[in-house]
Design an enzyme around this catalytic site. Structure first.
Site, mmCIF file in Angstrom:
data_model
loop_
_atom_site.group_PDB
_atom_site.id
_atom_site.type_symbol
_atom_site.label_atom_id
_atom_site.label_comp_id
_atom_site.label_asym_id
_atom_site.label_seq_id
_atom_site.Cartn_x
_atom_site.Cartn_y
_atom_site.Cartn_z
ATOM 1 N N LYS A 278 92.441 -1.709 10.885
ATOM 2 C CA LYS A 278 92.181 -0.539 11.692
ATOM 3 C C LYS A 278 93.323 0.217 12.367
ATOM 4 C CE LYS A 278 88.851 -1.394 14.090
ATOM 5 N NZ LYS A 278 87.557 -0.930 15.276
ATOM 6 N N PHE A 279 94.408 -0.645 12.842
ATOM 7 C CA PHE A 279 95.523 -0.135 13.632
ATOM 8 C C PHE A 279 96.876 -0.391 13.102
ATOM 9 C CE2 PHE A 279 91.619 -0.623 16.308
ATOM 10 C CZ PHE A 279 91.600 0.721 16.981
ATOM 11 N N LYS B 111 96.320 4.812 19.160
ATOM 12 C CA LYS B 111 96.172 3.509 19.524
ATOM 13 C C LYS B 111 97.295 2.650 19.040
ATOM 14 C CE LYS B 111 92.503 3.798 22.365
ATOM 15 N NZ LYS B 111 91.216 3.185 22.126
ATOM 16 N N ASP C 149 80.317 7.926 8.708
ATOM 17 C CA ASP C 149 80.725 7.077 9.978
ATOM 18 C C ASP C 149 79.831 7.385 11.083
ATOM 19 O OD1 ASP C 149 82.614 5.317 11.187
ATOM 20 O OD2 ASP C 149 82.950 6.920 12.611
ATOM 21 N N ASN C 150 79.153 6.498 11.718
ATOM 22 C CA ASN C 150 78.393 6.821 12.870
ATOM 23 C C ASN C 150 77.395 7.919 12.626
ATOM 24 O OD1 ASN C 150 79.389 4.663 14.446
ATOM 25 N ND2 ASN C 150 81.040 5.843 15.036
ATOM 26 N N GLU D 298 76.557 4.560 8.031
ATOM 27 C CA GLU D 298 76.943 3.417 8.679
ATOM 28 C C GLU D 298 76.346 3.435 10.037
ATOM 29 O OE1 GLU D 298 79.898 1.499 11.444
ATOM 30 O OE2 GLU D 298 79.461 3.838 11.523
ATOM 31 N N ASP E 63 91.650 8.499 21.667
ATOM 32 C CA ASP E 63 92.277 9.131 20.683
ATOM 33 C C ASP E 63 91.263 10.017 19.725
ATOM 34 O OD1 ASP E 63 91.004 6.820 19.797
ATOM 35 O OD2 ASP E 63 92.342 6.534 18.196
ATOM 36 N N GLN F 79 84.698 13.518 13.375
ATOM 37 C CA GLN F 79 85.124 13.408 14.786
ATOM 38 C C GLN F 79 86.709 13.962 14.685
ATOM 39 O OE1 GLN F 79 83.997 9.426 14.644
ATOM 40 N NE2 GLN F 79 86.006 8.689 13.802
#
Length: 676
Positions: A536-537, A267, A397-398, A426, A362, A327
């Site tokens: 973040k990007f 991204k 995360d998640n 989170e 991604d 992930q």
């Protein structure tokens, strides 16, 4: 027949208990944990109760239980309580024991009969029964009870007095009912018909599981700006930021993923679908030919550089929390070595992550139903790589998108060898899932605090969290790289102070994401909680020195909040959070107390960032350890002002000056010395 037939005496409603004992109750070392139960029996004889707390067994030795006598408390009848204080980490157990208390029955019966006018002759059997009970206590005292041995003579003498017919009735019973001997009998009673409840587990963490101040930042944004262009930072450059974070009083430095980032479907800035050659990608898009979850992004440095960063953090009195995001990018080594760990669509392609309408091209989610044994083993291996590197806290995360039984297995497998490792969930998700993640093992949880902005919402949510403190510990983040709440976008600097004061004072653990102290407030678009130019990007260097020099920094305020938190044990608690009435819905009043130190803090916060708010309090005085008519002194820990307060008090808060009072409660008015 159902139920327990061996329950000779009645025990019910033991608390705190998590899911009827299916999961461990939680506490931290040194925390005062109240245990309550309903205890009763047939007839009119006295019943008593104790909490039996058993610590983890030391290697090569059995654990020694400790009994704490319970006392009755209102307003419900037959409700008993005792407070226990675990003193080390690990898996404890606790049980409530009920028992027939013949000494209390005897004491009550004798007093009632004497008040009814009965004499020594009518009380002959009662006097003999009492003598036998005292002799039973004296005979049962072992050499281990040295504190009671010195009273053995008193016990024997009191028994002899009960039998001495040459004495008057008052003289015969006086030694047995003396306060000193009653204290001994209370501590070492005669226990009959002992009945035990179910045994419950209590997992005790280190204090950081309950209390701490977190600061999140991206090491890659700490590189120098060359010719107006940001350059990728390294761990060594990021370490230069650590003294300023420590100076603000933070305890935990939280890093987003530090692993290699994939290039396939990378991204661009602001989450655009097309990346330019200089775009750095999302740290959560983990994996490239350079490595996966057990590797360090080469532009940040080496594993040795990361270990040095961890050690530098420790030297400043802080510790590192590392993101654990399960992930993978299409470039992750797992995709080649274990394609079965992912979901393959009918056309043969691997499914990327989606949360409609959002698409994450991604990122490939892991399918935990494909080869769970292999996936579990690899995840545990990865965690241990970072434990070996010095990480003792993981922000997950998640977690709500992965199976609950996986987390239950992984967390407790880690705890077997490293009991001090902590896990933050989170999980901005449904309440049932959020609570279940806490039950199965997560140490802390993100919360809905960000979206609670009205006084009634904050009160209701705070009461819910305090009621569930025996298994769910909150972490109040005021912002995250994903969440810039509308109130911060439009509320100006006063709202930044308001939200920081609320988070730092209400929750024993709170956190900020880098840039909060610079009042970063520009959203991606109206109605969006995303930051414009989100970190973040892309790299996002900040000129900290210029902000400090110009006075456009919230850092001094954050420092003061953390100083107050460290100075007050009450603010390091969750169970004691209590709310108080005030006649203005734009004001919130709450308090916290610490049972060990007798510390008490009272907080008044304006929720309106635009206009001065006034109101009158109606304090719950017993919640502060005071009588309803008491007067007491308060000291504002932010301004230094002193006030004489009672139950009803006038308050006025101007958000452009100070939107919050943080009062130390002095339970007695200070003595005023006249000048000489």
């Amino acid at each position: 027949m159902t139920g327990r037939a061996d329950l000779r005496l009645g025990i019910s409603d033991v608390a705190p208990v998590v899911s009827c004992g299916s999961f461990s109750t939680r506490a931290v070392v040194g925390e005062h944990l109240p245990i309550t139960a309903t205890v009763f029996r047939e007839g009119h004889d006295a019943v008593a109760a104790s909490v039996v707390l058993t610590p983890p067994a030391e290697p090569g030795a059995s654990a020694t239980p400790v009994r704490t006598r319970m006392v009755e408390f209102g307003p419900e009848p037959d409700r008993w309580t005792a407070t226990v204080v675990p003193d080390r980490e690990g898996l404890w157990t606790y049980q409530v024991e009920a028992w027939d208390d013949p000494l209390s029955t005897w004491h009550h019966d004798v007093e009632v009969k004497i008040e009814a006018g009965q004499g020594a002759e009518e009380l002959a059997n009662d006097l003999e029964s009492g003598a036998r009970l005292l002799e039973e206590v004296a005979a049962g005292v072992s050499e281990d009870h040295a504190g009671v041995l010195e009273h053995r003579a008193d016990l024997t003498a009191a028994a002899a007095a009960l039998r001495d017919e040459s004495l008057g009735l008052t003289a015969r019973i006086a030694p047995a009912l003396s306060p000193s001997l009653q204290g001994v009998l209370h501590a070492h009673p005669v226990r009959r018909l002992v009945t035990g409840s179910q045994v419950y587990e209590l997992y005790v963490d280190r204090p950081r599981a309950l209390y701490g101040s977190w600061y999140e930042f991206f090491p890659r944004s700490e590189g120098p700006v060359v010719g107006g262009t940001p350059t990728h930072g390294t761990f060594a450059q990021a370490a230069e930021r650590l003294p300023a974070i420590a100076d603000m009083g933070f305890d935990v430095v939280y890093l987003p993923p530090i692993h290699p980032i994939g290039t396939t479907n990378r991204k661009g800035k602001n989450n655009t679908l097309v990346a330019h050659p200089d775009d750095v990608g999302s740290p959560w898009a983990i994996g490239s030919p350079e490595g996966g979850h057990d590797a360090v992004h080469p532009q940040l440095g080496t594993m040795e550089d990361f270990v040095a960063f961890v050690e530098r953090t420790k030297s400043l009195g802080m510790e590192v929390a590392l993101d654990f995001a399960l992930q993978a990018t299409p470039d992750h080594p797992w995709v080649t070595s274990h394609p079965e760990w992912f979901t393959t669509k009918p056309d043969g392609t691997i499914a990327y992550a989606e949360n409609p309408p959002k698409k994450y091209q991604d990122i490939y989610p892991i399918n935990f139903d494909n080869d769970p044994e292999g996936i579990y083993a690899e995840c545990l291996r990865v965690i241990r790589v970072w434990i070996e590197a010095g990480v003792r806290i993981f922000r997950v995360d998640n977690p709500h998108t992965k199976p609950l039984n996986f987390w239950n297995w992984l967390i407790w497998e880690v705890k077997k060898t490293d009991s001090d490792v902590l896990f933050l969930a989170e999980a901005f998700t449904r309440p049932a899932m959020m609570h279940q993640l806490a039950r199965v093992g997560f140490t802390q949880s993100y919360t809905y605090f960000t979206w609670r902005t009205e006084a009634w919402e904050l009160r209701e949510y705070g009461e819910e969290l305090a009621a569930n403190a025996h298994y769910m510990r909150p972490n109040f983040f005021v912002n995250t790289p994903d969440i810039l709440h509308e109130t911060l976008q439009v509320g100006g600097p006063p709202m930044f102070k308001i939200r920081a004061a609320l988070a730092a004072m209400m929750s024993p653990t709170w956190g900020v994401y880098s840039g909060y102290e610079l009042f970063e407030h520009v959203g991606l678009r109206p109605g969006s909680e995303e930051y414009l130019d989100t970190e973040k990007f892309q790299l996002r260097p900040r000129d900290w020195a210029a902000a400090e020099a110009s006075g456009r920094s919230l850092a001094p305020y954050l420092r003061r909040l953390n100083e107050i938190r460290r100075a007050h044990p009450a603010l390091q608690q969750l169970r004691t959070l209590r709310f108080h009435a005030v006649d203005n819905p734009d004001l919130l009043v709450f308090s916290k107390t610490d049972p060990a130190s007798d510390d008490a803090v009272l907080v008044v916060v304006s929720l309106n960032s635009s206009y001065t708010q006034i109101g009158t309090t109606a304090l719950d005085m017993p919640a502060l350890g005071l009588d309803w008519s008491d007067r007491f002194a308060v000291t504002d820990e932010i301004t230094g002002a002193h006030y004489d307060w009672g139950q009803t008090n006038y308050v006025e808060l101007d958000p452009h000056r100070e939107p919050a009072h943080v009062f130390t409660v002095h339970r007695s008015l200070p003595t005023v010395v006249a000048p000489q």
